[in-house]
Each structure stands twice: as structure tokens, then as C-alpha cells.
Design a protein around this motif. Structure first.
Motif, PDB file in Angstrom:
ATOM      1  N   ALA A   1       0.937   3.210   3.192  1.00 48.25           N
ATOM      2  CA  ALA A   1      -0.033   4.290   2.990  1.00 48.25           C
ATOM      3  C   ALA A   1      -0.298   5.040   4.292  1.00 48.25           C
ATOM      4  CB  ALA A   1      -1.337   3.720   2.438  1.00 48.25           C
TER       5      ALA A   1
ATOM      6  N   ASN B   1      -6.377   8.832   7.799  1.00 41.88           N
ATOM      7  CA  ASN B   1      -5.411   8.138   6.940  1.00 41.88           C
ATOM      8  C   ASN B   1      -4.459   7.212   7.686  1.00 41.88           C
ATOM      9  OD1 ASN B   1      -5.870   9.243   4.112  1.00 41.88           O
ATOM     10  ND2 ASN B   1      -5.727  11.137   5.277  1.00 41.88           N
TER      11      ASN B   1
ATOM     12  N   THR C   1       0.848  -1.194   0.000  1.00 40.82           N
ATOM     13  CA  THR C   1       0.000   0.000   0.000  1.00 40.82           C
ATOM     14  C   THR C   1       0.887   1.249   0.000  1.00 40.82           C
ATOM     15  OG1 THR C   1      -0.165   0.352   2.411  1.00 40.82           O
ATOM     16  CG2 THR C   1      -1.643  -1.295   1.424  1.00 40.82           C
ATOM     17  N   GLY C   2       0.326   2.355  -0.493  1.00 35.27           N
ATOM     18  CA  GLY C   2       1.146   3.556  -0.625  1.00 35.27           C
ATOM     19  C   GLY C   2       2.305   3.320  -1.559  1.00 35.27           C
TER      20      GLY C   2
ATOM     21  N   HIS D   1       2.549  -2.216   4.517  1.00 39.76           N
ATOM     22  CA  HIS D   1       1.615  -1.090   4.635  1.00 39.76           C
ATOM     23  C   HIS D   1       2.363   0.232   4.813  1.00 39.76           C
ATOM     24  CE1 HIS D   1      -1.733   1.365   5.612  1.00 39.76           C
ATOM     25  NE2 HIS D   1      -1.646   1.274   6.927  1.00 39.76           N
TER      26      HIS D   1
ATOM     27  N   SER E   1      -3.061  10.436  -3.661  1.00 41.61           N
ATOM     28  CA  SER E   1      -3.447  11.629  -2.896  1.00 41.61           C
ATOM     29  C   SER E   1      -2.751  12.864  -3.438  1.00 41.61           C
ATOM     30  CB  SER E   1      -3.063  11.433  -1.424  1.00 41.61           C
ATOM     31  OG  SER E   1      -3.037  12.656  -0.727  1.00 41.61           O
TER      32      SER E   1
ATOM     33  N   LYS F   1       3.981  11.217  -8.235  1.00 41.01           N
ATOM     34  CA  LYS F   1       3.442   9.875  -8.027  1.00 41.01           C
ATOM     35  C   LYS F   1       3.268   9.154  -9.365  1.00 41.01           C
ATOM     36  CE  LYS F   1       1.285  10.770  -3.599  1.00 41.01           C
ATOM     37  NZ  LYS F   1       0.124  10.522  -2.719  1.00 41.01           N
TER      38      LYS F   1
ATOM     39  N   ASN G   1      -8.483   3.737  -2.210  1.00 39.67           N
ATOM     40  CA  ASN G   1      -8.297   4.529  -1.002  1.00 39.67           C
ATOM     41  C   ASN G   1      -8.684   3.683   0.205  1.00 39.67           C
ATOM     42  OD1 ASN G   1      -8.312   6.426   1.086  1.00 39.67           O
ATOM     43  ND2 ASN G   1      -9.008   8.069  -0.253  1.00 39.67           N
TER      44      ASN G   1
ATOM     45  N   ASP H   1      -2.520   2.373  -4.314  1.00 39.22           N
ATOM     46  CA  ASP H   1      -2.314   3.764  -3.925  1.00 39.22           C
ATOM     47  C   ASP H   1      -3.553   4.570  -4.312  1.00 39.22           C
ATOM     48  OD1 ASP H   1       0.641   5.327  -3.284  1.00 39.22           O
ATOM     49  OD2 ASP H   1      -1.091   6.576  -3.784  1.00 39.22           O
ATOM     50  N   CYS H   2      -3.825   5.634  -3.550  1.00 36.77           N
ATOM     51  CA  CYS H   2      -4.980   6.486  -3.864  1.00 36.77           C
ATOM     52  C   CYS H   2      -4.572   7.736  -4.643  1.00 36.77           C
ATOM     53  CB  CYS H   2      -5.720   6.881  -2.589  1.00 36.77           C
ATOM     54  SG  CYS H   2      -4.819   8.036  -1.531  1.00 36.77           S
TER      55      CYS H   2
END
Length: 312
Positions: A81, A98, A6-7, A79, A34, A42, A60, A31-32
Motif C-alpha cells: 500500500a 500514504n 496490504t495494497g 506491505h 483509493s 481495483k 485505510n 486495501d482502501c
């Protein structure tokens, strides 16, 4: 192994996803995207991953239904994110949502992964507080919303180990630098402003702050080394960083040396919650993970400058 990161288009997450892929694992990157900082960076990181054949999913974790169409056959979860850093533009609700709620959603998903061997939470030295020189046995004393919520997320993850419901660990990272570093972070900003001949905004008194500036490649060495050691690291918090300390002033001088030019300084008011000293105590990482960071500050800065010039 099949691994969820994630992230994964952020700074350290993208390097880790890339390393895991290079090691022969099947990596799914989540990933979202952001807009906390320039999304173009990104997308640049994402291209580096997709060029290697890594699947990227835009999701998200703050959405409770984020995992509706995700496979559940992951062997490892890393993890990253989070709402990062100490920012005066981020609210407590940003950090809470978050760093705590999103982590709980991911834990709930992880519990449905019957083949999961280990959930690795990526934490921070900020959980220790204004001075971060301690072993993992010391009581954390976070002094920022970021540190408080990262500690809360960490404890949610480790709770599952204590209840014997899932194997997990949490890695507390120290002052990571190198290619892909976020644009608001010290070295990227120093390099960018130095190349433009513009002044660098230095928080009052921070030139004397001490940091364990750690090259991202050395950090990733430690992160991926948990694979296959799930029984050893289960339920543990582990510091990752370098034991070598440098002042912010020495960091600025390293960038000046690589750029071959003096960087102008503009002193601005102190930032609340900023750490005065971080020095990674990595005895535990050495023992459990055979961790041994080797990259010097100057070598790390040289690599970051090369990356910056090549991309910007």
C-alpha cells in the motif's frame, strides 16, 4: 502460513496475494480502494481474488485505528500500500500520509503480532534517484517526493530490525509491467491508445530513457521467495528486477509489434523527477533468494495485451 497483504487489489499486490494463495497460504487482503486511478480496475482485481476465496478487507492504513478488528496471528506481512509513482496531481502531503504515516501505523500493528516471522516492505528503484543502476550498498539520492517518502517508509521498517524488535526486509522493485498494470502507466496506456488509434503522450527525451522492464510474474517470484528466509533477509534491502535494459522507444516498438500497428506519438514537456536510467543490479537477490527473472520484454507485452483485450 497466515499472511497479510496490504495494497492487495493494486497491480503487484493482487498478483502477490494470488500467488501466496496458490502456494497454500491463508491470505488476508487489505486495501482502501483509493480513487487515485479508476476504482473499476481495483474491483476487477478484487474479483479475481475473491473468486479464489481470498478475504478482502476495506481499510485505510492512514487511519490510526485501522487495525481495531484485525486478527494478530499473522506470520508474514507484505506491505504494498502506497501513494504510487511520480504524479503532478499528487501533493507532498499525499505522499507523506500514504507512504510514511500509513507505514508507521502498519508497523505499530505488526509489533502486536506475536507470531510474525517477517515484515516485507515493498520499495522502489526511485529511492536511488535519477539513475538507478546501483547495488544496495550505495547511498540513495531520491529526486521526487515519491522516492523520498518511499525511502523514509523503508527506513521506518528496517529500524525495527536494527533494534531487534521485528524481522524485516525491503524489496526495491524495478519498472514492473504486465497484466493489471495501472492505467496511467506506460504499457497500459500504450496498449489502450494503440487499440483506439489515438496518440500516445511521450515526455520529451524519454524515448531514450533506459529501463529494466520486468514482468510482474518474475517480480512476484522474488517477493514470495523471502518466505522461510527471514534470518537471511532480516535487515536487508534487496533489488528485484531484470538486468536487461530497454529504451522507452524499444518498449513502444514491442507494443507495436504485438498489436501489429504503428502507435501515434504526441511529444509533451519533460516530467520533473523522472529517472533517465534504471538497471537492476540483482547480485544480492541471486545470492540470498536464488532470484532469476526470465521473461523477455516481448513475452511480457504479449501477456499484457492479452489481458487488456480480455478485460477491456
Amino acid at each position: 502460513m497466515k499472511i497479510l497483504v496490504t495494497g492487495a487489489v493494486g497491480f503487484i499486490g493482487s498478483h502477490t496475494a494470488e500467488r501466496l494463495h496458490n502456494l497454500g497460504h491463508e491470505v488476508v487482503a487489505l486495501d482502501c480502494f483509493s480513487d487515485y486511478y479508476n476504482v473499476d480496475l481495483k474491483h476487477l482485481n478484487a474479483k479475481a481474488l475473491t473468486d479464489k476465496g481470498i478475504t478482502i478487507l476495506k481499510k485505510n492504513l492512514c487511519d490510526s485505528n485501522f487495525a481495531e478488528d484485525l486478527p494478530t496471528d499473522f506470520n508474514y506481512i507484505f506491505h504494498f500500500a502506497a501513494q504510487p509513482g511520480i504524479s503532478q496531481t499528487s501533493t507532498f502531503e499525499d505522499y507523506l500520509t500514504n507512504n510514511v504515516i500509513a507505514t508507521k501505523h502498519l508497523i505499530d500493528f505488526a509489533m502486536s503480532c506475536s507470531s510474525l516471522k517477517l515484515f516485507t516492505n515493498i520499495s522502489t528503484s526511485s529511492v536511488y534517484g535519477l539513475v538507478a543502476t546501483f547495488t544496495e550498498d550505495e547511498a540513495p539520492k531520491p529526486a521526487s517526493y515519491y522516492g523520498v517518502t518511499k525511502l523514509a517508509g523503508e527506513q521506518l521498517v528496517l529500524q525495527k530490525s536494527r533494534e531487534n524488535q521485528m524481522k524485516s526486509c525491503s524489496l526495491r522493485l524495478y519498472s514492473v509491467i504486465g497484466p493489471r498494470e495501472r492505467p496511467e502507466k506506460m504499457y497500459t496506456k500504450l496498449i489502450s491508445l494503440g487499440l483506439q488509434g489515438k496518440p500516445f503522450p511521450l515526455f520529451e527525451g524519454s524515448d531514450k530513457h533506459l529501463r529494466s522492464f520486468t514482468y510482474v510474474g518474475d517480480i512476484v517470484d522474488g517477493i514470495v521467495s523471502v518466505i522461510g528466509k527471514e534470518d537471511v533477509v532480516n535487515g536487508e534491502t534487496i533489488n528485484l528486477g531484470t538486468e536487461v535494459e530497454h529504451t522507452t522507444k524499444e518498449g513502444i516498438e514491442a507494443v507495436e509489434q504485438v498489436l501489429g500497428d504503428t502507435i501515434k506519438i504526441n511529444v509533451i514537456p519533460k516530467r520533473p523527477g523522472d529517472q533517465s536510467r534504471t538497471k537492476a543490479n540483482i547480485d544480492k537477490a541471486r545470492k540470498l533468494l536464488n532470484y532469476n527473472p526470465k521473461t523477455t520484454l516481448l513475452e511480457a507485452v504479449q501477456k499484457q495485451v492479452e489481458w487488456y483485450k480480455a478485460n477491456f
